[in-house]
Design a protein around this motif. Structure first.
Motif, mmCIF file in Angstrom:
data_model
loop_
_atom_site.group_PDB
_atom_site.id
_atom_site.type_symbol
_atom_site.label_atom_id
_atom_site.label_comp_id
_atom_site.label_asym_id
_atom_site.label_seq_id
_atom_site.Cartn_x
_atom_site.Cartn_y
_atom_site.Cartn_z
ATOM 1 N N GLU A 154 0.828 -1.211 0.000
ATOM 2 C CA GLU A 154 0.000 0.000 0.000
ATOM 3 C C GLU A 154 0.862 1.261 0.000
ATOM 4 O OE1 GLU A 154 -3.056 -0.044 2.996
ATOM 5 O OE2 GLU A 154 -3.780 -2.006 2.352
ATOM 6 N N THR A 155 1.955 1.240 0.736
ATOM 7 C CA THR A 155 2.852 2.394 0.796
ATOM 8 C C THR A 155 3.502 2.646 -0.562
ATOM 9 O OG1 THR A 155 3.273 2.018 3.148
ATOM 10 C CG2 THR A 155 4.889 3.355 1.950
ATOM 11 N N VAL A 156 3.981 1.589 -1.193
ATOM 12 C CA VAL A 156 4.624 1.731 -2.498
ATOM 13 C C VAL A 156 3.593 2.158 -3.544
ATOM 14 C CG1 VAL A 156 5.842 0.500 -4.342
ATOM 15 C CG2 VAL A 156 6.517 0.152 -1.968
ATOM 16 N N ARG A 157 2.388 1.571 -3.527
ATOM 17 C CA ARG A 157 1.333 1.958 -4.468
ATOM 18 C C ARG A 157 1.014 3.446 -4.324
ATOM 19 N NH1 ARG A 157 -3.099 0.596 -2.245
ATOM 20 N NH2 ARG A 157 -2.918 -1.660 -2.493
ATOM 21 N N ASN A 158 0.807 3.884 -3.092
ATOM 22 C CA ASN A 158 0.489 5.291 -2.858
ATOM 23 C C ASN A 158 1.626 6.206 -3.307
ATOM 24 O OD1 ASN A 158 -2.011 4.578 -1.832
ATOM 25 N ND2 ASN A 158 -1.338 4.642 0.300
ATOM 26 N N LEU A 159 2.865 5.796 -3.071
ATOM 27 C CA LEU A 159 4.021 6.588 -3.495
ATOM 28 C C LEU A 159 4.088 6.675 -5.018
ATOM 29 C CD1 LEU A 159 6.610 8.158 -2.870
ATOM 30 C CD2 LEU A 159 7.806 5.955 -2.783
ATOM 31 N N MET A 160 3.858 5.566 -5.699
ATOM 32 C CA MET A 160 3.891 5.570 -7.165
ATOM 33 C C MET A 160 2.828 6.515 -7.732
ATOM 34 S SD MET A 160 4.596 1.527 -7.920
ATOM 35 C CE MET A 160 4.409 1.633 -9.686
ATOM 36 N N VAL A 161 1.619 6.423 -7.199
ATOM 37 C CA VAL A 161 0.541 7.300 -7.664
ATOM 38 C C VAL A 161 0.893 8.756 -7.376
ATOM 39 C CG1 VAL A 161 -1.880 7.949 -7.296
ATOM 40 C CG2 VAL A 161 -1.255 5.533 -7.524
ATOM 41 N N GLU A 162 1.421 9.016 -6.197
ATOM 42 C CA GLU A 162 1.799 10.382 -5.815
ATOM 43 C C GLU A 162 2.886 10.937 -6.735
ATOM 44 O OE1 GLU A 162 4.267 12.224 -2.117
ATOM 45 O OE2 GLU A 162 2.577 10.940 -1.581
ATOM 46 N N LEU A 163 3.879 10.123 -7.070
ATOM 47 C CA LEU A 163 4.962 10.571 -7.944
ATOM 48 C C LEU A 163 4.463 10.874 -9.358
ATOM 49 C CD1 LEU A 163 7.829 8.182 -6.794
ATOM 50 C CD2 LEU A 163 7.716 10.661 -6.458
ATOM 51 N N VAL A 164 3.618 9.997 -9.897
ATOM 52 C CA VAL A 164 3.086 10.219 -11.245
ATOM 53 C C VAL A 164 2.213 11.465 -11.256
ATOM 54 C CG1 VAL A 164 1.548 9.297 -13.017
ATOM 55 C CG2 VAL A 164 3.248 7.807 -11.954
ATOM 56 N N ARG A 165 1.316 11.569 -10.307
ATOM 57 C CA ARG A 165 0.428 12.739 -10.262
ATOM 58 C C ARG A 165 1.218 14.022 -9.985
ATOM 59 N NH1 ARG A 165 -4.926 10.013 -7.419
ATOM 60 N NH2 ARG A 165 -5.594 8.992 -9.336
ATOM 61 N N GLY A 166 2.266 13.930 -9.188
ATOM 62 C CA GLY A 166 3.122 15.092 -8.937
ATOM 63 C C GLY A 166 3.795 15.572 -10.206
ATOM 64 N N ALA A 167 4.215 14.639 -11.060
ATOM 65 C CA ALA A 167 4.834 15.017 -12.336
ATOM 66 C C ALA A 167 3.832 15.747 -13.225
ATOM 67 C CB ALA A 167 5.379 13.778 -13.044
ATOM 68 N N VAL A 168 2.558 15.347 -13.150
ATOM 69 C CA VAL A 168 1.519 16.031 -13.925
ATOM 70 C C VAL A 168 1.294 17.437 -13.374
ATOM 71 C CG1 VAL A 168 -0.940 16.025 -14.545
ATOM 72 C CG2 VAL A 168 0.378 13.888 -14.636
ATOM 73 N N VAL A 169 1.129 17.532 -12.075
ATOM 74 C CA VAL A 169 0.863 18.822 -11.432
ATOM 75 C C VAL A 169 2.020 19.792 -11.657
ATOM 76 C CG1 VAL A 169 0.545 19.957 -9.190
ATOM 77 C CG2 VAL A 169 -0.730 17.877 -9.725
ATOM 78 N N ASP A 170 3.250 19.294 -11.603
ATOM 79 C CA ASP A 170 4.436 20.139 -11.797
ATOM 80 C C ASP A 170 4.689 20.494 -13.263
ATOM 81 O OD1 ASP A 170 4.823 19.911 -9.080
ATOM 82 O OD2 ASP A 170 6.503 18.490 -9.235
ATOM 83 N N GLY A 171 3.934 19.882 -14.181
ATOM 84 C CA GLY A 171 4.108 20.166 -15.600
ATOM 85 C C GLY A 171 5.197 19.353 -16.278
ATOM 86 N N ARG A 172 5.763 18.379 -15.577
ATOM 87 C CA ARG A 172 6.802 17.537 -16.187
ATOM 88 C C ARG A 172 6.197 16.439 -17.064
ATOM 89 N NH1 ARG A 172 9.115 14.886 -11.839
ATOM 90 N NH2 ARG A 172 7.566 15.771 -10.458
ATOM 91 N N TRP A 173 4.922 16.113 -16.868
ATOM 92 C CA TRP A 173 4.230 15.090 -17.640
ATOM 93 C C TRP A 173 2.942 15.732 -18.124
ATOM 94 C CZ3 TRP A 173 4.284 9.387 -15.716
ATOM 95 C CH2 TRP A 173 3.746 8.548 -16.696
ATOM 96 N N GLU A 174 2.832 15.947 -19.418
ATOM 97 C CA GLU A 174 1.645 16.604 -19.969
ATOM 98 C C GLU A 174 0.507 15.592 -20.042
ATOM 99 O OE1 GLU A 174 0.352 18.922 -23.981
ATOM 100 O OE2 GLU A 174 2.374 19.258 -23.217
ATOM 101 N N ALA A 175 -0.362 15.661 -19.051
ATOM 102 C CA ALA A 175 -1.485 14.728 -18.948
ATOM 103 C C ALA A 175 -2.488 15.310 -17.974
ATOM 104 C CB ALA A 175 -0.998 13.357 -18.458
ATOM 105 N N GLY A 176 -3.619 14.653 -17.864
ATOM 106 C CA GLY A 176 -4.611 15.043 -16.889
ATOM 107 C C GLY A 176 -4.713 13.966 -15.814
ATOM 108 N N ILE A 177 -5.016 14.370 -14.594
ATOM 109 C CA ILE A 177 -5.187 13.415 -13.513
ATOM 110 C C ILE A 177 -6.493 12.638 -13.770
ATOM 111 C CG2 ILE A 177 -5.528 13.158 -11.016
ATOM 112 C CD1 ILE A 177 -2.799 14.277 -11.567
ATOM 113 N N ALA A 178 -6.407 11.325 -13.705
ATOM 114 C CA ALA A 178 -7.596 10.484 -13.922
ATOM 115 C C ALA A 178 -8.520 10.573 -12.715
ATOM 116 C CB ALA A 178 -7.182 9.044 -14.158
ATOM 117 N N LYS A 179 -9.793 10.477 -12.998
ATOM 118 C CA LYS A 179 -10.788 10.551 -11.920
ATOM 119 C C LYS A 179 -11.207 9.185 -11.471
ATOM 120 C CE LYS A 179 -12.252 14.859 -13.752
ATOM 121 N NZ LYS A 179 -13.021 15.558 -14.662
#
Length: 185
Positions: free
Chosen positions: A160-185
């Motif tokens: 659960e910790t690793v899953r949450n970290l992976m999701v946080e890192l991917v979404r952080g890259a989107v929010v920071d503009g490093r990954w041009e994508a939208g956060i999935a709902k």
């Protein structure tokens, strides 16, 4: 950790070689527990001579007349887009199908064809001006990245910790503009 094409990553998960996998458009399978993470818009990528010098969107039906280069058919091709009916149309028209992103990039750079991908797909070639991209419309094409795990595997604190970290890192890259994508709902 293991890195591979989306379809291969899913096979590693199904064989219990990895505990979590980031996979584009995984198949509906009761053995999988999936959570959407982000959604990316697909673009047409190629040399200006093949896809045109315009920045204007290109119609999906017009893409079918171009020399398309795709990931090989099968589970790897599912990573291209969410809509399997559109994917089948594209696969039927592909000039080349490969399982190597590097080989696809070299083929695009050599002017052998064009590909459907994200801007991130060939970022360095696009930034250098060697390749160009155009948005795709009517319909717009997208793909969704999911974090996947085996449904019958009991959750542990570490998982659960690793899953949450992976999701946080991917979404952080989107929010920071490093990954041009939208956060999935």
């Amino acid at each position: 950790m293991s890195e591979s094409l989306s379809g291969s990553t899913l096979l590693h998960l199904m064989a219990s070689e990895v505990d979590l996998a980031l996979v584009y458009n995984p198949p509906a399978d009761p053995r999988l527990k999936t959570q959407p993470v982000l959604e990316e818009q697909m673009v047409l990528v190629g040399t200006r001579e093949i896809i045109g010098a315009s920045d204007a969107p290109v119609l999906f039906n017009d893409i079918l007349d171009l020399p398309l280069i795709l990931l090989r058919q099968g589970i790897s091709a599912r990573a291209l887009m969410d809509d399997t009916n559109l994917l089948k149309k594209i696969e039927g028209r592909a000039k080349l199908q490969m399982n190597s992103v590097h080989a696809i990039g070299a083929s695009l750079a050599a002017g052998l064809g064009c590909a459907i991908g994200t801007k991130l797909f060939m970022y360095e070639h696009i930034e250098s001006g060697l390749l160009h991209f155009r948005p795709i419309i009517e319909p717009e094409l997208s793909r969704t990245l999911y974090i996947c795990e085996l449904a019958d595997r009991p959750a542990t604190y570490a998982l659960e910790t690793v899953r949450n970290l992976m999701v946080e890192l991917v979404r952080g890259a989107v929010v920071d503009g490093r990954w041009e994508a939208g956060i999935a709902k």
